[in-house]
Design a protein around this motif. Structure first.
Motif, PDB file in Angstrom:
ATOM      1  N   ARG A 290       1.226  11.001  -1.024  1.00  0.00           N
ATOM      2  CA  ARG A 290       1.187   9.741  -0.258  1.00  0.00           C
ATOM      3  C   ARG A 290      -0.152   9.526   0.422  1.00  0.00           C
ATOM      4  O   ARG A 290      -0.328   8.575   1.167  1.00  0.00           O
ATOM      5  CB  ARG A 290       2.269   9.696   0.832  1.00  0.00           C
ATOM      6  CG  ARG A 290       3.659   9.829   0.322  1.00  0.00           C
ATOM      7  CD  ARG A 290       4.594   9.492   1.439  1.00  0.00           C
ATOM      8  NE  ARG A 290       4.877   8.063   1.411  1.00  0.00           N
ATOM      9  CZ  ARG A 290       6.089   7.591   1.269  1.00  0.00           C
ATOM     10  NH1 ARG A 290       7.112   8.403   1.184  1.00  0.00           N
ATOM     11  NH2 ARG A 290       6.282   6.299   1.242  1.00  0.00           N
ATOM     12  N   ARG A 291      -1.078  10.423   0.204  1.00  0.00           N
ATOM     13  CA  ARG A 291      -2.321  10.371   0.981  1.00  0.00           C
ATOM     14  C   ARG A 291      -3.543  10.208   0.048  1.00  0.00           C
ATOM     15  O   ARG A 291      -4.394   9.373   0.311  1.00  0.00           O
ATOM     16  CB  ARG A 291      -2.393  11.680   1.770  1.00  0.00           C
ATOM     17  CG  ARG A 291      -3.491  11.781   2.734  1.00  0.00           C
ATOM     18  CD  ARG A 291      -2.984  11.837   4.177  1.00  0.00           C
ATOM     19  NE  ARG A 291      -4.136  12.022   5.068  1.00  0.00           N
ATOM     20  CZ  ARG A 291      -4.914  11.038   5.458  1.00  0.00           C
ATOM     21  NH1 ARG A 291      -4.666   9.803   5.099  1.00  0.00           N
ATOM     22  NH2 ARG A 291      -5.955  11.289   6.240  1.00  0.00           N
ATOM     23  N   ALA A 321       2.454  10.011 -16.388  1.00  0.00           N
ATOM     24  CA  ALA A 321       3.365  11.090 -15.973  1.00  0.00           C
ATOM     25  C   ALA A 321       3.183  11.412 -14.487  1.00  0.00           C
ATOM     26  O   ALA A 321       4.169  11.634 -13.763  1.00  0.00           O
ATOM     27  CB  ALA A 321       3.111  12.333 -16.830  1.00  0.00           C
ATOM     28  N   ILE A 322       1.963  11.427 -14.007  1.00  0.00           N
ATOM     29  CA  ILE A 322       1.748  11.709 -12.574  1.00  0.00           C
ATOM     30  C   ILE A 322       2.365  10.598 -11.726  1.00  0.00           C
ATOM     31  O   ILE A 322       3.079  10.856 -10.751  1.00  0.00           O
ATOM     32  CB  ILE A 322       0.246  11.824 -12.238  1.00  0.00           C
ATOM     33  CG1 ILE A 322      -0.374  13.012 -12.968  1.00  0.00           C
ATOM     34  CG2 ILE A 322       0.040  11.979 -10.725  1.00  0.00           C
ATOM     35  CD1 ILE A 322      -1.827  13.257 -12.635  1.00  0.00           C
ATOM     36  N   ASN A 323       2.126   9.354 -12.127  1.00  0.00           N
ATOM     37  CA  ASN A 323       2.667   8.244 -11.345  1.00  0.00           C
ATOM     38  C   ASN A 323       4.192   8.258 -11.371  1.00  0.00           C
ATOM     39  O   ASN A 323       4.848   7.979 -10.372  1.00  0.00           O
ATOM     40  CB  ASN A 323       2.116   6.905 -11.853  1.00  0.00           C
ATOM     41  CG  ASN A 323       0.659   6.727 -11.458  1.00  0.00           C
ATOM     42  OD1 ASN A 323       0.188   7.346 -10.489  1.00  0.00           O
ATOM     43  ND2 ASN A 323      -0.071   5.906 -12.182  1.00  0.00           N
ATOM     44  N   GLY A 324       4.758   8.617 -12.521  1.00  0.00           N
ATOM     45  CA  GLY A 324       6.219   8.695 -12.632  1.00  0.00           C
ATOM     46  C   GLY A 324       6.783   9.837 -11.795  1.00  0.00           C
ATOM     47  O   GLY A 324       7.783   9.685 -11.106  1.00  0.00           O
ATOM     48  N   LEU A 329       7.320   4.087  -3.671  1.00  0.00           N
ATOM     49  CA  LEU A 329       7.277   2.622  -3.669  1.00  0.00           C
ATOM     50  C   LEU A 329       5.941   2.118  -3.148  1.00  0.00           C
ATOM     51  O   LEU A 329       5.409   1.120  -3.593  1.00  0.00           O
ATOM     52  CB  LEU A 329       8.415   2.066  -2.795  1.00  0.00           C
ATOM     53  CG  LEU A 329       9.809   2.194  -3.420  1.00  0.00           C
ATOM     54  CD1 LEU A 329      10.873   1.716  -2.439  1.00  0.00           C
ATOM     55  CD2 LEU A 329       9.881   1.390  -4.718  1.00  0.00           C
ATOM     56  N   ASP A 330       5.383   2.834  -2.177  1.00  0.00           N
ATOM     57  CA  ASP A 330       4.139   2.359  -1.562  1.00  0.00           C
ATOM     58  C   ASP A 330       2.932   3.241  -1.902  1.00  0.00           C
ATOM     59  O   ASP A 330       1.929   3.218  -1.221  1.00  0.00           O
ATOM     60  CB  ASP A 330       4.299   2.288  -0.044  1.00  0.00           C
ATOM     61  CG  ASP A 330       4.610   3.662   0.549  1.00  0.00           C
ATOM     62  OD1 ASP A 330       4.873   4.605  -0.240  1.00  0.00           O
ATOM     63  OD2 ASP A 330       4.570   3.805   1.773  1.00  0.00           O
ATOM     64  N   TRP A 331       3.062   4.058  -2.947  1.00  0.00           N
ATOM     65  CA  TRP A 331       1.914   4.918  -3.297  1.00  0.00           C
ATOM     66  C   TRP A 331       1.884   5.224  -4.787  1.00  0.00           C
ATOM     67  O   TRP A 331       2.825   5.812  -5.318  1.00  0.00           O
ATOM     68  CB  TRP A 331       1.977   6.239  -2.500  1.00  0.00           C
ATOM     69  CG  TRP A 331       0.922   7.244  -2.912  1.00  0.00           C
ATOM     70  CD1 TRP A 331      -0.426   7.066  -2.876  1.00  0.00           C
ATOM     71  CD2 TRP A 331       1.145   8.574  -3.404  1.00  0.00           C
ATOM     72  NE1 TRP A 331      -1.066   8.207  -3.308  1.00  0.00           N
ATOM     73  CE2 TRP A 331      -0.123   9.154  -3.633  1.00  0.00           C
ATOM     74  CE3 TRP A 331       2.287   9.346  -3.665  1.00  0.00           C
ATOM     75  CZ2 TRP A 331      -0.277  10.451  -4.124  1.00  0.00           C
ATOM     76  CZ3 TRP A 331       2.126  10.631  -4.144  1.00  0.00           C
ATOM     77  CH2 TRP A 331       0.857  11.176  -4.369  1.00  0.00           C
ATOM     78  N   MET A 332       0.816   4.768  -5.422  1.00  0.00           N
ATOM     79  CA  MET A 332       0.596   5.099  -6.837  1.00  0.00           C
ATOM     80  C   MET A 332      -0.539   6.120  -6.859  1.00  0.00           C
ATOM     81  O   MET A 332      -1.674   5.801  -6.506  1.00  0.00           O
ATOM     82  CB  MET A 332       0.227   3.835  -7.604  1.00  0.00           C
ATOM     83  CG  MET A 332      -0.116   4.151  -9.014  1.00  0.00           C
ATOM     84  SD  MET A 332       0.436   2.958 -10.227  1.00  0.00           S
ATOM     85  CE  MET A 332      -0.413   1.483  -9.837  1.00  0.00           C
TER      86      MET A 332
END
Ligand code: GDG
Length: 457
Positions: A290-291, A321-324, A329-332
């Protein structure tokens, strides 16, 4: 003063915005001597129309170009240059496509370039030939009776002789280099590989003072690392587009620490390994979830060479795969951008990055590393994580140097960069800037041309 003639695969108008540091630097040197820049126009034409030289003025610089026939372009550029020389010179002998690589086409185009260039040359011109597309150009010019001083600069690495020997025509290629008066390399390592090749494969010997003897000929070989135009790049950073880019990145990613990568999409740049190292960072150091956000720009490049399509698919899979697996919801976690970013925006993008990731598996120099450093705020700079296998690593020893094949080690270095105290960041950045300024692109051009002009040596 001798007139400078630059020969490279592509010719750029140095006055055009976005021409890039190399064009600006060569433009500078050309401008001083009212010089000529000769090369391929970037266009393919019908075989019959392909050979007329088109001449254009760009201020006091003359740009002379020829079109190539589609078949010549395929054989010389896509084939031998980019499907054989590029992979092998980057140590990737398994990626070389010797079927696609048409040595005859490569020779033909070099001969054609020499034939078209020769009538444009004056007796006391200094000729400076660039890069792997044109290795045999001097030999072709000599065969036509040209006695001018001719220098060559290799922008990409030269591998050890054991790898070079995988190219069936390696002896012919290296012997072609002996037709130059001076051969310049990006790093001491590359220069050593050249000397070593001549000694071990061609029974040559080192004569001292940069001189090497082989096949009964002497050539001078030097490491002259290329730099960037620091002032030009920093001026770009003060421009409206760069400032706006920085501002919008800061707003969009207010709560994040940004890691920035900017590369041509090329298998030499170590992109899959970099994405894996980022994944490892999120696994081993969960405080970055998240950072930390990785923004990877991969500018499309050489899309008609087979090996380049594969890497795009691989990267999209890794990033997806990392994003999945980690995204919220608020962090890609990763933004993979397969597009070119306008050059005037680049300094803003670099400056937004707390960490600059430059982790090629092998690179002649790597100018992105230098651009990233030049774009930082000296009072609060980001940290450069740099592959030890980039030519730039010989100079930029105050970066965090990594082995890009070591995924865990690279993740550790990224974590170290993210946590580095301000004082250390400032000190490292100042040391890097000293190097960038001393060895900028103007130094590079001067150094090479002085050596080429030096008749005493
Ligand atoms: C060869 C050698 C050597 C990249 N993405 C974008 C963009 N770029 C610009 C960078 C930089 C240049 O392209 C890339 O230079 P590199 O040095 O990193 O790499 P190569 O293209 O492989 O160049 C290399 C170099 O020749 C010079 O001798 O350092 O080792 O391989 O300037 O900023 N520019 C724009 N948008 C992008 O998306 N405008």
């Amino acid at each position: 003063m001798s007139r400078l003639v630059v020969v490279s695969n592509r010719v750029a108008d140095p006055r055009k915005p976005g021409a890039g540091g190399l064009a600006v630097a060569l433009g500078d040197a050309l401008h001083t001597s009212g010089g000529l820049w000769f090369g391929w126009s970037g266009r393919t034409a019908e075989a019959s129309a392909a050979q007329a030289v088109q001449v254009q003025r760009a201020g006091d610089v003359t740009l002379a170009t020829i079109d190539l026939s589609a078949a010549d372009h395929r054989a010389y550029y896509l084939g031998y240059s980019n499907s054989v020389l590029w992979p092998v010179f980057h140590y990737r002998i398994n990626l070389a496509d010797h079927e696609a690589g048409d040595i005859e086409g490569y020779r033909r185009v070099n001969r054609l370039m020499a034939q078209e260039l020769r009538p444009l040359l004056r007796a006391d011109d200094l000729v400076w030939v660039h890069d792997y597309h044109l290795i045999p150009l001097a030999a072709e010019l000599r065969a036509l009776g040209c006695a001018q001083r001719i220098g060559f600069f290799l922008h990409i690495p030269l591998p050890p002789h054991t790898l070079l020997a995988a190219i069936p025509q390696h002896a012919w290629l290296m012997r072609s280099l002996m037709a130059y008066d001076l051969v310049g390399f990006q790093s001491r390592t590359d220069r050593e590989h050249f000397a070593d090749y001549l000694l071990r494969e061609a029974g040559g010997q080192a004569l001292g003072d940069d001189r090497l003897l082989a096949w009964g000929r002497t050539v001078r070989a030097r490491a002259v690392p290329i730099g960037i135009d620091v002032d030009e790049f920093q001026a770009l950073g003060r421009g409206a587009d760069a400032r706006e880019t920085l501002q919008s990145m800061r707003e969009t990613y207010a709560a994040r620490r940004l890691l920035i990568g900017v590369d041509r999409l090329d298998y030499s740049k170590g992109l899959p390994q970099r994405i894996r190292a980022f994944r490892r960072l999120l696994e081993a150091y969960p405080e970055n979830r998240r950072r930390a956000t990785l923004i990877q720009v991969a500018a499309p490049s050489r899309e008609d060479v087979g090996a380049y399509a594969d890497i795009r698919r691989e990267l999209e899979g890794l990033c997806g795969a990392i994003n999945g697996d980690f995204g919220e919801l608020d962090w890609m976690p990763v933004r993979f951008i397969h597009r070119t970013v306008a050059r005037k925006r680049l300094p803003g993008l670099y400056r937004a990055g707390a960490v600059g990731l430059v982790t090629p598996l092998r690179d002649g120099m790597n100018l992105v590393a230098k651009e990233y450093v030049a774009s930082q705020d000296p009072a609060d700079p980001g940290v450069l994580v740099l592959s030890r296998f980039a030519g730039a690593a010989e100079q930029l020893t105050d970066a965090l140097l990594v082995n890009p094949y070591d995924i865990a080690g690279t993740a550790d270095a990224i974590q170290q960069a993210l946590q580095m105290p301000l004082q250390e960041r400032v000190m490292r950045h100042a040391a890097l800037m000293r190097n960038l300024r001393t060895h900028d692109v103007h130094w590079w051009a001067r150094e090479f041309l002085h050596a080429l002009m030096d008749r005493a040596s």
